[in-house]
Design a protein around this motif. Structure first.
Motif, PDB file in Angstrom:
ATOM      1  N   GLN A  30      75.204 -14.332 -33.789  1.00 46.85           N
ATOM      2  CA  GLN A  30      74.388 -15.091 -34.741  1.00 46.85           C
ATOM      3  C   GLN A  30      73.135 -15.569 -34.022  1.00 46.85           C
ATOM      4  O   GLN A  30      72.977 -15.370 -32.830  1.00 46.85           O
ATOM      5  N   TYR A  31      72.240 -16.193 -34.766  1.00 46.66           N
ATOM      6  CA  TYR A  31      71.025 -16.725 -34.144  1.00 46.66           C
ATOM      7  C   TYR A  31      71.369 -17.969 -33.335  1.00 46.66           C
ATOM      8  O   TYR A  31      72.331 -18.681 -33.634  1.00 46.66           O
ATOM      9  N   GLU A  32      70.565 -18.228 -32.287  1.00 48.68           N
ATOM     10  CA  GLU A  32      70.778 -19.368 -31.403  1.00 48.68           C
ATOM     11  C   GLU A  32      69.454 -20.086 -31.171  1.00 48.68           C
ATOM     12  O   GLU A  32      68.398 -19.464 -31.177  1.00 48.68           O
ATOM     13  N   ILE A  33      69.528 -21.393 -30.943  1.00 44.93           N
ATOM     14  CA  ILE A  33      68.347 -22.205 -30.664  1.00 44.93           C
ATOM     15  C   ILE A  33      68.361 -22.626 -29.203  1.00 44.93           C
ATOM     16  O   ILE A  33      69.347 -23.192 -28.725  1.00 44.93           O
ATOM     17  N   ASP A  34      67.280 -22.366 -28.499  1.00 43.48           N
ATOM     18  CA  ASP A  34      67.139 -22.790 -27.103  1.00 43.48           C
ATOM     19  C   ASP A  34      66.810 -24.283 -27.109  1.00 43.48           C
ATOM     20  O   ASP A  34      65.722 -24.683 -27.531  1.00 43.48           O
ATOM     21  N   PRO A  35      67.724 -25.135 -26.649  1.00 48.75           N
ATOM     22  CA  PRO A  35      67.497 -26.585 -26.691  1.00 48.75           C
ATOM     23  C   PRO A  35      66.336 -27.051 -25.817  1.00 48.75           C
ATOM     24  O   PRO A  35      65.766 -28.109 -26.059  1.00 48.75           O
ATOM     25  N   ASN A  36      65.976 -26.262 -24.814  1.00 49.22           N
ATOM     26  CA  ASN A  36      64.869 -26.637 -23.938  1.00 49.22           C
ATOM     27  C   ASN A  36      63.511 -26.332 -24.557  1.00 49.22           C
ATOM     28  O   ASN A  36      62.502 -26.872 -24.116  1.00 49.22           O
ATOM     29  N   THR A  37      63.488 -25.463 -25.555  1.00 49.48           N
ATOM     30  CA  THR A  37      62.240 -25.088 -26.214  1.00 49.48           C
ATOM     31  C   THR A  37      62.074 -25.809 -27.552  1.00 49.48           C
ATOM     32  O   THR A  37      60.961 -26.095 -27.974  1.00 49.48           O
ATOM     33  N   CYS A  38      63.164 -26.120 -28.217  1.00 50.17           N
ATOM     34  CA  CYS A  38      63.152 -26.767 -29.530  1.00 50.17           C
ATOM     35  C   CYS A  38      62.386 -28.094 -29.476  1.00 50.17           C
ATOM     36  O   CYS A  38      62.594 -28.899 -28.572  1.00 50.17           O
ATOM     37  N   ILE A  39      61.489 -28.290 -30.453  1.00 49.17           N
ATOM     38  CA  ILE A  39      60.702 -29.528 -30.514  1.00 49.17           C
ATOM     39  C   ILE A  39      61.191 -30.471 -31.618  1.00 49.17           C
ATOM     40  O   ILE A  39      60.521 -31.426 -31.976  1.00 49.17           O
ATOM     41  N   ASP A  40      62.357 -30.203 -32.169  1.00 53.50           N
ATOM     42  CA  ASP A  40      62.997 -31.062 -33.178  1.00 53.50           C
ATOM     43  C   ASP A  40      62.155 -31.254 -34.435  1.00 53.50           C
ATOM     44  O   ASP A  40      62.171 -32.322 -35.042  1.00 53.50           O
TER      45      ASP A  40
END
Length: 56
Positions: A30-40
């Protein structure tokens, strides 16, 4: 706190297309979100047709 994608993800890709910082990519199942790149910003959560994205 970064957004996360649950197992409800149907791998449609609409979230990745909406992300302004390209923090979302296709993972193994599935798709994943990189927590270090995510700007919320929440753009991905608003776009998800199955509400699989929430703040983690």
């Amino acid at each position: 706190m970064a957004y996360v994608i649950s197992d409800s993800c149907i791998s449609c890709g609409s979230c990745a297309a909406q992300c302004p910082v390209s923090a979302i990519s296709q993972g193994a199942s599935q798709y994943e979100i990189d927590p270090n790149t995510c700007i919320d910003c929440g753009s991905c959560a608003a776009q998800c047709p199955v509400s699989a994205i929430s703040q983690g």
